[in-house]
Design an enzyme around this catalytic site. Structure first.
Site, PDB file in Angstrom:
ATOM      1  N   LYS A  10     -16.078  -5.370   6.373  1.00 42.51           N
ATOM      2  CA  LYS A  10     -17.396  -4.717   6.559  1.00 42.51           C
ATOM      3  C   LYS A  10     -18.265  -4.833   5.320  1.00 42.51           C
ATOM      4  CE  LYS A  10     -16.409  -1.988   3.423  1.00 42.51           C
ATOM      5  NZ  LYS A  10     -16.289  -1.333   2.325  1.00 42.51           N
ATOM      6  N   GLY A 141      -9.687  -6.347  -2.446  1.00 40.33           N
ATOM      7  CA  GLY A 141     -10.177  -5.486  -3.523  1.00 40.33           C
ATOM      8  C   GLY A 141     -11.542  -5.898  -4.042  1.00 40.33           C
ATOM      9  N   SER A 146     -11.090  -4.810   2.712  1.00 39.70           N
ATOM     10  CA  SER A 146      -9.820  -5.496   3.022  1.00 39.70           C
ATOM     11  C   SER A 146      -8.720  -4.489   3.354  1.00 39.70           C
ATOM     12  CB  SER A 146      -9.374  -6.394   1.867  1.00 39.70           C
ATOM     13  OG  SER A 146      -8.906  -5.636   0.768  1.00 39.70           O
ATOM     14  N   GLU A 193      -5.175   4.097   5.264  1.00 40.05           N
ATOM     15  CA  GLU A 193      -6.216   4.082   4.218  1.00 40.05           C
ATOM     16  C   GLU A 193      -6.017   5.222   3.214  1.00 40.05           C
ATOM     17  OE1 GLU A 193      -8.281   1.435   3.463  1.00 40.05           O
ATOM     18  OE2 GLU A 193     -10.158   2.414   3.974  1.00 40.05           O
ATOM     19  N   ASP A 204     -14.653   2.993   6.444  1.00 37.83           N
ATOM     20  CA  ASP A 204     -14.224   1.587   6.509  1.00 37.83           C
ATOM     21  C   ASP A 204     -13.337   1.323   7.730  1.00 37.83           C
ATOM     22  OD1 ASP A 204     -15.544   1.549   4.136  1.00 37.83           O
ATOM     23  OD2 ASP A 204     -13.863   0.864   2.915  1.00 37.83           O
TER      24      ASP A 204
HETATM   25  N1  LIG Z   1      -4.547  -9.455   2.944  1.00 36.99           N
HETATM   26  C1  LIG Z   1      -3.908  -8.501   2.290  1.00 36.99           C
HETATM   27  N2  LIG Z   1      -2.631  -8.710   1.873  1.00 36.99           N
HETATM   28  C2  LIG Z   1      -1.998  -7.728   1.196  1.00 36.99           C
HETATM   29  N3  LIG Z   1      -2.522  -6.517   0.870  1.00 36.99           N
HETATM   30  C3  LIG Z   1      -3.777  -6.272   1.252  1.00 36.99           C
HETATM   31  C4  LIG Z   1      -4.531  -7.243   1.967  1.00 36.99           C
HETATM   32  N4  LIG Z   1      -5.738  -6.730   2.196  1.00 36.99           N
HETATM   33  C5  LIG Z   1      -5.751  -5.497   1.657  1.00 36.99           C
HETATM   34  N5  LIG Z   1      -4.582  -5.208   1.076  1.00 36.99           N
HETATM   35  C6  LIG Z   1      -4.261  -3.905   0.430  1.00 36.99           C
HETATM   36  O1  LIG Z   1      -5.487  -3.254   0.147  1.00 36.99           O
HETATM   37  C7  LIG Z   1      -5.673  -3.040  -1.278  1.00 36.99           C
HETATM   38  C8  LIG Z   1      -7.122  -3.288  -1.656  1.00 36.99           C
HETATM   39  O2  LIG Z   1      -7.871  -2.219  -1.160  1.00 36.99           O
HETATM   40  P1  LIG Z   1      -9.130  -1.617  -1.894  1.00 36.99           P
HETATM   41  O3  LIG Z   1      -9.536  -0.473  -1.065  1.00 36.99           O
HETATM   42  O4  LIG Z   1      -8.865  -1.373  -3.332  1.00 36.99           O
HETATM   43  O5  LIG Z   1     -10.233  -2.792  -1.791  1.00 36.99           O
HETATM   44  P2  LIG Z   1     -11.130  -3.228  -0.543  1.00 36.99           P
HETATM   45  O6  LIG Z   1     -10.689  -2.477   0.666  1.00 36.99           O
HETATM   46  O7  LIG Z   1     -11.108  -4.706  -0.476  1.00 36.99           O
HETATM   47  O8  LIG Z   1     -12.578  -2.762  -0.991  1.00 36.99           O
HETATM   48  P3  LIG Z   1     -13.438  -1.461  -0.470  1.00 36.99           P
HETATM   49  O9  LIG Z   1     -12.466  -0.368  -0.234  1.00 36.99           O
HETATM   50  O10 LIG Z   1     -14.360  -1.169  -1.607  1.00 36.99           O
HETATM   51  O11 LIG Z   1     -14.147  -1.945   0.728  1.00 36.99           O
HETATM   52  C9  LIG Z   1      -4.714  -4.038  -1.928  1.00 36.99           C
HETATM   53  O12 LIG Z   1      -4.286  -3.588  -3.207  1.00 36.99           O
HETATM   54  C10 LIG Z   1      -3.567  -4.074  -0.926  1.00 36.99           C
HETATM   55  O13 LIG Z   1      -2.715  -2.975  -1.101  1.00 36.99           O
HETATM   56  C1  LIG Z   2     -16.294   4.008  -1.838  1.00 39.24           C
HETATM   57  C2  LIG Z   2     -16.141   4.254  -0.339  1.00 39.24           C
HETATM   58  O1  LIG Z   2     -17.258   5.069   0.071  1.00 39.24           O
HETATM   59  C3  LIG Z   2     -16.254   2.967   0.453  1.00 39.24           C
HETATM   60  C4  LIG Z   2     -15.279   1.905   0.071  1.00 39.24           C
HETATM   61  O2  LIG Z   2     -15.523   0.763   0.878  1.00 39.24           O
HETATM   62  C5  LIG Z   2     -14.855   4.976  -0.093  1.00 39.24           C
HETATM   63  C6  LIG Z   2     -14.758   5.597   1.301  1.00 39.24           C
HETATM   64  O3  LIG Z   2     -15.776   5.818   1.961  1.00 39.24           O
HETATM   65  O4  LIG Z   2     -13.626   5.891   1.689  1.00 39.24           O
HETATM   66 MG   LIG Z   3     -10.645  -0.356   0.727  1.00 39.65          MG
END
Ligand SMILES: Nc1ncnc2c1ncn2[C@@H]1O[C@H](COP(=O)(O)OP(=O)(O)OP(=O)(O)O)[C@@H](O)[C@H]1O
Ligand SMILES: C[C@@](O)(CCO)CC(=O)[O-]
Ligand SMILES: [Mg+2]
Length: 355
Positions: A10, A141, A146, A193, A204
């Site tokens: 997203k 990340g 993700s 999450e 998310d």
């Molecule tokens: N394809 C994947 N393979 C393994 N682990 C994953 C994968 N995608 C997500 N993860 C897990 O999600 C964590 C990353 O999540 P994080 O919430 O920090 O970042 P994000 O979701 O990409 O960004 P945001 O929350 O800001 O949208 C990784 O450390 C891992 O634990």
């Molecule tokens: C930073 C945040 O607002 C969005 C992360 O993609 C955290 C959340 O809403 O859970």
């Molecule tokens: Mg995340």
């Protein structure tokens, strides 16, 4: 038998972080997905192993099902229809199973995803051998959700084995969850999450589960129907960061400056609501489209200013902002910030090119 499930990442158009503190946010899913395949061994395989393969980061884990059961047997039988939070004590028990896998120090940040996997897997399917493979189009990340796409696709694969869950007709070669099961899927994904993010808002996982564009506040979603083209550029600063730490940082700032931060969150709430109204309102002609795009750009710029107040911007984000400003384009960070991805509204350029 093998099942494959996928869920999208997203962008948050407005309202990240403030949404954790009760403000409205607007988010849209993107066509980059995480896929989870789940395969049970055949009876003749005589296999007692639960395997997890994170293909994108080249990590493989395996546990004897007996060992997992021994560690988590105090939890009793699974209750797949009742999404349950993983208690701090259970996280500690699962962490022992993860520590034994000796994740290299450089990849230790991924451990929370493995804990989320073990919690969701055992809660929904119990103690069964299987092989689970995770692959993603999304940067991990970087603010594109993700973690949520991982939790939603994993949960979808797990729930698809329940008799009570009915899958709807074919959608471009994929079956979809019916409306009532989407709620169950979203609730379980939220529990995953929580393990990864600490204190997520649920935004998310909700946009990944329901798709399209949503307005979200305090756990409630409203679907939005856009009445204008939304063209955005996503720039990945490639500066890695961790959502859990950034969310915790904003909460600490809020404790230090409750009144000031409350005003910041209120301002973000107004921005998100106005942005949703702009997107949804009719666009009868080119003139009103230009006017709406101007408003959208201004709201994006204002939201970025408030994210800076929250302390979640980063030098790499500021560099992208300065660069896009040279072309009179409005940008903001998207997701948790601290690096990760930046959104730029490019609609005006598209119009001037075509006129
Ligand atoms: N394809 C994947 N393979 C393994 N682990 C994953 C994968 N995608 C997500 N993860 C897990 O999600 C964590 C990353 O999540 P994080 O919430 O920090 O970042 P994000 O979701 O990409 O960004 P945001 O929350 O800001 O949208 C990784 O450390 C891992 O634990
Ligand atoms: C930073 C945040 O607002 C969005 C992360 O993609 C955290 C959340 O809403 O859970
Ligand atoms: Mg995340």
């Amino acid at each position: 038998m093998e099942v494959k499930a996928r869920a999208p990442g997203k962008i948050i158009i407005a309202g990240e972080h403030a949404v954790v503190h009760g403000s409205t946010a607007v988010a849209a899913c993107i066509d980059l997905c995480t896929s989870v395949s789940l395969r049970f061994p055949s009876d003749s395989d005589n296999n007692d192993t639960l395997k997890l393969h994170f293909k994108d980061v080249a990590l493989e884990f395996s546990w004897s099902v007996g060992k997992v059961k021994e560690t988590l047997s105090h939890l009793g039988s699974p209750f797949p229809s009742t999404p349950t939070s993983c208690s701090v004590e259970t996280i500690k028990c699962i962490a022992v199973l993860v520590e034994e896998q000796n994740i290299p120090e450089a990849k230790i940040g991924l451990a929370s995803g493995v804990i989320a996997f073990l919690w969701l897997y055992t809660s929904i399917l119990g103690f069964k051998p299987a092989t689970v493979v995770v692959t993603s189009d999304l940067p991990i990340g970087a603010g594109l959700g993700s973690s949520a796409a991982f939790c939603v696709s994993l949960t979808a694969a797990l729930l698809s084995f329940l008799d009570s869950v009915s899958l709807d007709t074919n959608h471009q070669g994929w079956l979809t969850f019916g409306e009532s099961d989407l709620d169950l899927l979203n609730k379980w994904a939220f529990e995953g999450e929580k393990i990864i993010h600490g204190k997520p808002s649920g935004l998310d996982n909700t946009v990944s589960t329901y798709g399209n564009i949503i307005k979200f506040r305090s756990g409630k979603l409203t679907r939005i129907k856009s009445n204008m083209p939304l063209k955005m550029l996503i720039t990945n600063t490639k500066v890695s960061r961790n959502t859990k730490a950034l969310v915790a940082g904003v909460s600490e700032r809020t404790l230090r400056h409750p009144d000031a931060m409350s005003s910041v969150f209120n301002a973000v709430d107004s921005i998100s609501k106005e942005l949703a109204t702009v997107i949804e309102s009719p666009t009868p002609d080119d003139l009103s489209l230009t006017e709406k795009e101007g408003k959208l750009e201004e709201l994006i710029e204002m939201n970025q200013g408030l994210l800076q107040c929250m302390g979640v911007s980063h030098a790499s984000i500021e560099t992208v902002l300065r660069t896009t400003l040279k072309y009179k384009l409005a940008s903001k960070l998207t997701g948790a910030g601290g690096g990760g991805c930046v959104l730029t509204v490019t609609a005006n350029t598209a119009i001037s090119n075509s006129s």
